[in-house]
Design a protein around this motif. Structure first.
Motif, PDB file in Angstrom:
ATOM      1  N   ALA A 258      48.533  14.872   8.166  1.00  0.00           N
ATOM      2  CA  ALA A 258      47.372  14.006   7.991  1.00  0.00           C
ATOM      3  C   ALA A 258      47.194  13.050   9.169  1.00  0.00           C
ATOM      4  O   ALA A 258      46.059  12.764   9.576  1.00  0.00           O
ATOM      5  CB  ALA A 258      47.497  13.218   6.690  1.00  0.00           C
ATOM      6  N   ALA A 259      48.302  12.559   9.721  1.00  0.00           N
ATOM      7  CA  ALA A 259      48.213  11.611  10.836  1.00  0.00           C
ATOM      8  C   ALA A 259      47.605  12.281  12.067  1.00  0.00           C
ATOM      9  O   ALA A 259      46.742  11.699  12.743  1.00  0.00           O
ATOM     10  CB  ALA A 259      49.596  11.051  11.159  1.00  0.00           C
ATOM     11  N   ALA A 260      48.044  13.491  12.367  1.00  0.00           N
ATOM     12  CA  ALA A 260      47.501  14.201  13.525  1.00  0.00           C
ATOM     13  C   ALA A 260      46.027  14.521  13.321  1.00  0.00           C
ATOM     14  O   ALA A 260      45.221  14.405  14.260  1.00  0.00           O
ATOM     15  CB  ALA A 260      48.290  15.489  13.763  1.00  0.00           C
ATOM     16  N   LEU A 261      45.648  14.897  12.111  1.00  0.00           N
ATOM     17  CA  LEU A 261      44.240  15.200  11.839  1.00  0.00           C
ATOM     18  C   LEU A 261      43.402  13.942  11.966  1.00  0.00           C
ATOM     19  O   LEU A 261      42.318  13.967  12.574  1.00  0.00           O
ATOM     20  CB  LEU A 261      44.096  15.794  10.435  1.00  0.00           C
ATOM     21  N   THR A 262      43.881  12.857  11.423  1.00  0.00           N
ATOM     22  CA  THR A 262      43.156  11.589  11.511  1.00  0.00           C
ATOM     23  C   THR A 262      42.917  11.200  12.959  1.00  0.00           C
ATOM     24  O   THR A 262      41.832  10.729  13.323  1.00  0.00           O
ATOM     25  CB  THR A 262      43.954  10.487  10.787  1.00  0.00           C
ATOM     26  N   ALA A 263      43.914  11.423  13.807  1.00  0.00           N
ATOM     27  CA  ALA A 263      43.780  11.069  15.223  1.00  0.00           C
ATOM     28  C   ALA A 263      42.806  11.982  15.947  1.00  0.00           C
ATOM     29  O   ALA A 263      42.163  11.567  16.922  1.00  0.00           O
ATOM     30  CB  ALA A 263      45.155  11.134  15.894  1.00  0.00           C
ATOM     31  N   ALA A 264      42.665  13.221  15.474  1.00  0.00           N
ATOM     32  CA  ALA A 264      41.808  14.187  16.167  1.00  0.00           C
ATOM     33  C   ALA A 264      40.356  14.170  15.703  1.00  0.00           C
ATOM     34  O   ALA A 264      39.480  14.692  16.402  1.00  0.00           O
ATOM     35  CB  ALA A 264      42.377  15.590  15.980  1.00  0.00           C
ATOM     36  N   LEU A 265      40.081  13.587  14.545  1.00  0.00           N
ATOM     37  CA  LEU A 265      38.743  13.676  13.960  1.00  0.00           C
ATOM     38  C   LEU A 265      37.651  12.857  14.653  1.00  0.00           C
ATOM     39  O   LEU A 265      36.486  13.280  14.656  1.00  0.00           O
ATOM     40  CB  LEU A 265      38.794  13.299  12.475  1.00  0.00           C
ATOM     41  N   PRO A 266      37.946  11.692  15.218  1.00  0.00           N
ATOM     42  CA  PRO A 266      36.855  10.950  15.860  1.00  0.00           C
ATOM     43  C   PRO A 266      36.125  11.794  16.906  1.00  0.00           C
ATOM     44  O   PRO A 266      36.751  12.396  17.781  1.00  0.00           O
ATOM     45  CB  PRO A 266      37.573   9.758  16.514  1.00  0.00           C
ATOM     46  N   GLY A 267      34.811  11.886  16.774  1.00  0.00           N
ATOM     47  CA  GLY A 267      33.996  12.657  17.705  1.00  0.00           C
ATOM     48  C   GLY A 267      33.878  14.128  17.364  1.00  0.00           C
ATOM     49  O   GLY A 267      33.135  14.861  18.030  1.00  0.00           O
ATOM     50  N   ALA A 268      34.576  14.612  16.326  1.00  0.00           N
ATOM     51  CA  ALA A 268      34.536  16.026  15.968  1.00  0.00           C
ATOM     52  C   ALA A 268      33.309  16.326  15.111  1.00  0.00           C
ATOM     53  O   ALA A 268      32.997  15.594  14.174  1.00  0.00           O
ATOM     54  CB  ALA A 268      35.801  16.430  15.223  1.00  0.00           C
ATOM     55  N   ASP A 269      32.630  17.413  15.413  1.00  0.00           N
ATOM     56  CA  ASP A 269      31.477  17.865  14.629  1.00  0.00           C
ATOM     57  C   ASP A 269      31.874  18.817  13.515  1.00  0.00           C
ATOM     58  O   ASP A 269      31.249  18.847  12.452  1.00  0.00           O
ATOM     59  CB  ASP A 269      30.475  18.582  15.543  1.00  0.00           C
ATOM     60  N   VAL A 270      32.910  19.623  13.786  1.00  0.00           N
ATOM     61  CA  VAL A 270      33.326  20.672  12.851  1.00  0.00           C
ATOM     62  C   VAL A 270      34.838  20.628  12.698  1.00  0.00           C
ATOM     63  O   VAL A 270      35.567  20.508  13.694  1.00  0.00           O
ATOM     64  CB  VAL A 270      32.904  22.072  13.365  1.00  0.00           C
ATOM     65  N   LEU A 271      35.291  20.739  11.451  1.00  0.00           N
ATOM     66  CA  LEU A 271      36.718  20.871  11.171  1.00  0.00           C
ATOM     67  C   LEU A 271      36.966  22.265  10.633  1.00  0.00           C
ATOM     68  O   LEU A 271      36.374  22.666   9.629  1.00  0.00           O
ATOM     69  CB  LEU A 271      37.165  19.823  10.150  1.00  0.00           C
TER      70      LEU A 271
END
Length: 331
Positions: free
Chosen positions: A43-56
């Motif tokens: 969850a921590a890595a995902l949280t750090a990567a999500l800003p600015g992401a359009d698609v997960l």
């Protein structure tokens, strides 16, 4: 497309190698930048990567998309699940924020239906029983009568994605098919070439009963001791769907009598324990929850995922979008 997408792909290296072939990777890279996370449950890595992401892009073992995670998803609009069920990680927060969801479960329908068909034919011709006998050194020992598919009524419980593929295969081969599904309309049944029927009647009259219902509160142990007792002597049960649907203790008791046969790909406890009584029964055909595990199925999951993101980028309707209402009816 006005601008390139930023995509986050959360999947283990082994899953990526299996699902995202060269063609689907190229399609994703043509759409924009792909940020890869090796641990889908971090969850921590995902949280750090999500800003600015359009698609997960999610996969097996995805971390739950809680408010705490999604608070960092300032641009996220689409969640593309590259496997089937999303219930283990999609929360109410996803729908509250208006995020769209798509999934690649359609890829699994055909291979699972093929295994259900293989099970059906094996049970009708008692192949599993003869296999056990010959491994034990016997030759043509007693077994229940063999039957042909075209002379048999096959009962299907659940006209799900996989159920429909299984039905199409059966109808194409000339079987008589009856279906129990409270959501199946008469018009849809006519299109499929099947007859709607009550569950008890299906159990009483079908030579093979195949389960393809979803995991819902109302389907838990929908096949219990009472229902199994309705099945005719010498009939068979196929389950490539979910063990949730069957009272396993009642099934084991019934199978130990030898009155009916079964073919099972799913179990309450997985891996199936080495000392499980199921393993010693000659009237049971077992596979280790592998019905969908074809090379082609996994690669199609990646292709479906890439195609859905392409549709999103082009402003086109998604082919496999999940609504909150639809998700509530799915397993």
């Amino acid at each position: 497309m006005a601008e390139k997408l930023r995509m986050v792909l959360a999947a283990t290296p082994s899953f990526r190698d299996m699902v995202f072939g060269a063609a689907s990777v190229a399609r994703l890279e043509a759409l924009g930048d792909v940020v890869v996370l090796d641990d889908p449950g971090d969850a921590a890595a995902l949280t750090a990567a999500l800003p600015g992401a359009d698609v997960l892009i999610t996969s097996w073992g995805a971390t739950p998309l809680t408010a705490g995670v999604l608070d960092h998803a300032d641009r996220l609009r689409l969640i593309a699940h590259s496997a089937s069920s999303v219930k283990h990680f999609v929360t109410d927060e996803v729908f509250r924020r208006g995020l769209r969801i798509t999934q690649a479960g359609q890829a699994m329908a055909e291979p699972v239906a093929e295994v259900s068909l293989a099970f059906t034919l094996s049970l009708l011709h008692r192949i599993h029983r003869f296999d056990h006998q010959m491994h034990d050194g016997a030759w043509r020992d007693d077994a229940p009568p063999q039957h042909g598919l075209t002379s048999s009524q096959i009962g299907v419980v659940g006209a799900s994605r996989t159920g429909v593929e299984y039905i199409r295969m059966l109808v194409a081969l000339g079987a008589e098919v009856v279906v129990y599904d409270p959501y199946l309309t008469d018009d849809r049944a006519a299109q499929l070439g099947v007859r709607r029927i009550a569950l008890d009647d299906l159990l009483r009259t079908s030579r093979v009963v195949a389960l393809h219902a979803p995991t819902l509160p109302e389907t838990h142990h929908m096949i219990g001791a009472r229902e199994l007792a309705l099945m005719a002597d010498g009939s068979s049960l196929v389950n490539t769907a979910r063990s949730w649907l069957i009272d396993s203790a009642a099934l084991l008791t019934e199978l130990q009598t030898g009155r009916i046969d079964a073919a099972l790909d799913v179990f309450d406890e997985e891996p199936l324990p080495a000392d499980s009584p199921y393993r010693s029964l000659a009237n049971v055909l077992l596979t280790p929850h592998q019905a969908a595990a074809t090379v082609e199925c996994y690669l199609e999951m990646g292709e479906i995922t890439a195609a859905e993101i392409e549709r999103y980028a082009a402003g086109e309707p998604l082919e496999y979008e999940l609504t909150e209402a639809a998700l509530a009816r799915m397993g």
